[in-house]
Design a protein around this motif. Structure first.
Motif, PDB file in Angstrom:
ATOM      1  N   MET A   1      14.522  80.820  51.934  1.00  0.00           N
ATOM      2  CA  MET A   1      15.114  81.537  50.831  1.00  0.00           C
ATOM      3  C   MET A   1      16.444  80.862  50.477  1.00  0.00           C
ATOM      4  N   ARG A   2      16.652  80.679  49.204  1.00  0.00           N
ATOM      5  CA  ARG A   2      17.865  80.006  48.747  1.00  0.00           C
ATOM      6  C   ARG A   2      19.064  80.957  48.808  1.00  0.00           C
ATOM      7  N   VAL A   3      20.226  80.374  48.903  1.00  0.00           N
ATOM      8  CA  VAL A   3      21.465  81.151  48.976  1.00  0.00           C
ATOM      9  C   VAL A   3      21.613  82.018  47.729  1.00  0.00           C
ATOM     10  N   GLU A   4      21.271  81.468  46.589  1.00  0.00           N
ATOM     11  CA  GLU A   4      21.381  82.230  45.345  1.00  0.00           C
ATOM     12  C   GLU A   4      20.490  83.464  45.378  1.00  0.00           C
ATOM     13  N   GLU A   5      19.284  83.335  45.890  1.00  0.00           N
ATOM     14  CA  GLU A   5      18.374  84.481  45.991  1.00  0.00           C
ATOM     15  C   GLU A   5      18.925  85.529  46.949  1.00  0.00           C
ATOM     16  N   MET A   6      19.467  85.065  48.081  1.00  0.00           N
ATOM     17  CA  MET A   6      20.038  85.997  49.050  1.00  0.00           C
ATOM     18  C   MET A   6      21.227  86.738  48.451  1.00  0.00           C
ATOM     19  N   THR A   7      22.060  86.017  47.738  1.00  0.00           N
ATOM     20  CA  THR A   7      23.231  86.636  47.119  1.00  0.00           C
ATOM     21  C   THR A   7      22.811  87.650  46.069  1.00  0.00           C
ATOM     22  N   ASN A   8      21.823  87.292  45.264  1.00  0.00           N
ATOM     23  CA  ASN A   8      21.341  88.220  44.242  1.00  0.00           C
ATOM     24  C   ASN A   8      20.756  89.483  44.857  1.00  0.00           C
ATOM     25  N   ARG A   9      20.019  89.353  45.934  1.00  0.00           N
ATOM     26  CA  ARG A   9      19.468  90.533  46.615  1.00  0.00           C
ATOM     27  C   ARG A   9      20.583  91.414  47.159  1.00  0.00           C
ATOM     28  N   TYR A  10      21.568  90.762  47.755  1.00  0.00           N
ATOM     29  CA  TYR A  10      22.703  91.503  48.294  1.00  0.00           C
ATOM     30  C   TYR A  10      23.404  92.267  47.171  1.00  0.00           C
ATOM     31  N   LEU A  11      23.675  91.594  46.065  1.00  0.00           N
ATOM     32  CA  LEU A  11      24.375  92.231  44.957  1.00  0.00           C
ATOM     33  C   LEU A  11      23.559  93.368  44.356  1.00  0.00           C
ATOM     34  N   GLN A  12      22.262  93.228  44.296  1.00  0.00           N
ATOM     35  CA  GLN A  12      21.408  94.309  43.799  1.00  0.00           C
ATOM     36  C   GLN A  12      21.485  95.522  44.714  1.00  0.00           C
ATOM     37  N   ALA A  94      36.074 104.607  51.376  1.00  0.00           N
ATOM     38  CA  ALA A  94      37.145 103.907  52.088  1.00  0.00           C
ATOM     39  C   ALA A  94      36.608 102.905  53.098  1.00  0.00           C
ATOM     40  N   THR A  95      35.366 103.087  53.526  1.00  0.00           N
ATOM     41  CA  THR A  95      34.822 102.204  54.556  1.00  0.00           C
ATOM     42  C   THR A  95      33.719 101.287  54.052  1.00  0.00           C
ATOM     43  N   LEU A  96      33.502 101.245  52.737  1.00  0.00           N
ATOM     44  CA  LEU A  96      32.486 100.333  52.214  1.00  0.00           C
ATOM     45  C   LEU A  96      32.866  98.903  52.550  1.00  0.00           C
ATOM     46  N   ASP A  97      31.912  98.170  53.034  1.00  0.00           N
ATOM     47  CA  ASP A  97      32.136  96.776  53.386  1.00  0.00           C
ATOM     48  C   ASP A  97      31.609  95.918  52.242  1.00  0.00           C
ATOM     49  N   PHE A  98      32.527  95.328  51.499  1.00  0.00           N
ATOM     50  CA  PHE A  98      32.128  94.520  50.361  1.00  0.00           C
ATOM     51  C   PHE A  98      31.909  93.056  50.727  1.00  0.00           C
ATOM     52  N   SER A  99      32.050  92.729  51.997  1.00  0.00           N
ATOM     53  CA  SER A  99      31.822  91.349  52.393  1.00  0.00           C
ATOM     54  C   SER A  99      30.333  91.042  52.333  1.00  0.00           C
ATOM     55  N   GLU A 100      30.018  89.861  51.932  1.00  0.00           N
ATOM     56  CA  GLU A 100      28.628  89.484  51.751  1.00  0.00           C
ATOM     57  C   GLU A 100      28.002  88.919  53.019  1.00  0.00           C
ATOM     58  N   ALA A 101      28.785  88.427  53.914  1.00  0.00           N
ATOM     59  CA  ALA A 101      28.257  87.707  55.069  1.00  0.00           C
ATOM     60  C   ALA A 101      27.226  88.480  55.879  1.00  0.00           C
ATOM     61  N   PRO A 102      27.483  89.734  56.295  1.00  0.00           N
ATOM     62  CA  PRO A 102      26.497  90.414  57.132  1.00  0.00           C
ATOM     63  C   PRO A 102      25.141  90.581  56.455  1.00  0.00           C
ATOM     64  N   LEU A 103      25.144  90.997  55.189  1.00  0.00           N
ATOM     65  CA  LEU A 103      23.892  91.239  54.522  1.00  0.00           C
ATOM     66  C   LEU A 103      23.179  89.942  54.172  1.00  0.00           C
ATOM     67  N   LYS A 105      23.282  87.223  55.928  1.00  0.00           N
ATOM     68  CA  LYS A 105      22.670  86.781  57.191  1.00  0.00           C
ATOM     69  C   LYS A 105      21.377  87.554  57.450  1.00  0.00           C
ATOM     70  N   GLN A 106      21.414  88.845  57.163  1.00  0.00           N
ATOM     71  CA  GLN A 106      20.223  89.681  57.342  1.00  0.00           C
ATOM     72  C   GLN A 106      19.112  89.212  56.410  1.00  0.00           C
ATOM     73  N   GLU A 107      19.451  88.896  55.162  1.00  0.00           N
ATOM     74  CA  GLU A 107      18.461  88.417  54.199  1.00  0.00           C
ATOM     75  C   GLU A 107      17.874  87.085  54.647  1.00  0.00           C
ATOM     76  N   ALA A 108      18.683  86.232  55.232  1.00  0.00           N
ATOM     77  CA  ALA A 108      18.213  84.915  55.672  1.00  0.00           C
ATOM     78  C   ALA A 108      17.159  85.049  56.762  1.00  0.00           C
ATOM     79  N   LYS A 109      17.275  86.091  57.586  1.00  0.00           N
ATOM     80  CA  LYS A 109      16.307  86.314  58.660  1.00  0.00           C
ATOM     81  C   LYS A 109      14.986  86.856  58.126  1.00  0.00           C
ATOM     82  N   ALA A 110      15.038  87.522  56.978  1.00  0.00           N
ATOM     83  CA  ALA A 110      13.831  88.157  56.405  1.00  0.00           C
ATOM     84  C   ALA A 110      12.862  87.140  55.834  1.00  0.00           C
TER      85      ALA A 110
END
Length: 110
Positions: A1-12, A94-103, A105-110
């Motif tokens: 899966m490409r980085v762009e696809e992972m980022t788009n899934r995360y943002l969705q 107040a606790t929303l995590d807006f960092s993209e890294a964890p998700l 990484k999760q998408e990359a494993k899928a």
């Protein structure tokens, strides 16, 4: 899966979560107004000001002020019902995590 696809899934997914929180926040604010108008919610003038500050800071994603306003609302008395729901939502905002890294990484494993 490409980085762009992972980022788009995360943002969705993030967009879906934020829309759900927005809907819940809008409903909770409407419930608070209804409860107050019906006489079920008894708040002081100071609590009303703190509620307004809290909602404003949730909208602005100001974590520090969300915590401070939440504490102020609690300091003036017991909270329950729709006001307690607002404080719970505030905690989520107040606790929303807006960092993209964890998700991503999760998408990359899928």
């Amino acid at each position: 899966m490409r980085v762009e696809e992972m980022t788009n899934r995360y943002l969705q997914r993030l967009d879906e979560r934020l829309r759900a929180y927005e809907t819940a926040l809008n409903q909770t604010v409407a419930d608070i107004e209804r409860d107050y108008d019906s006489g079920f919610l008894n708040v002081t003038e100071a609590q009303w000001q703190d509620i307004a500050v809290l909602v404003e800071n949730i909208a602005q994603a100001n974590t520090r002020m969300i915590h401070e306003a939440s504490e102020s609302v609690r300091a003036d008395g017991e909270v329950s019902g729709s006001l307690l729901n607002l404080l719970e939502l505030a905690k989520h905002f107040a606790t929303l995590d807006f960092s993209e890294a964890p998700l991503i990484k999760q998408e990359a494993k899928a």
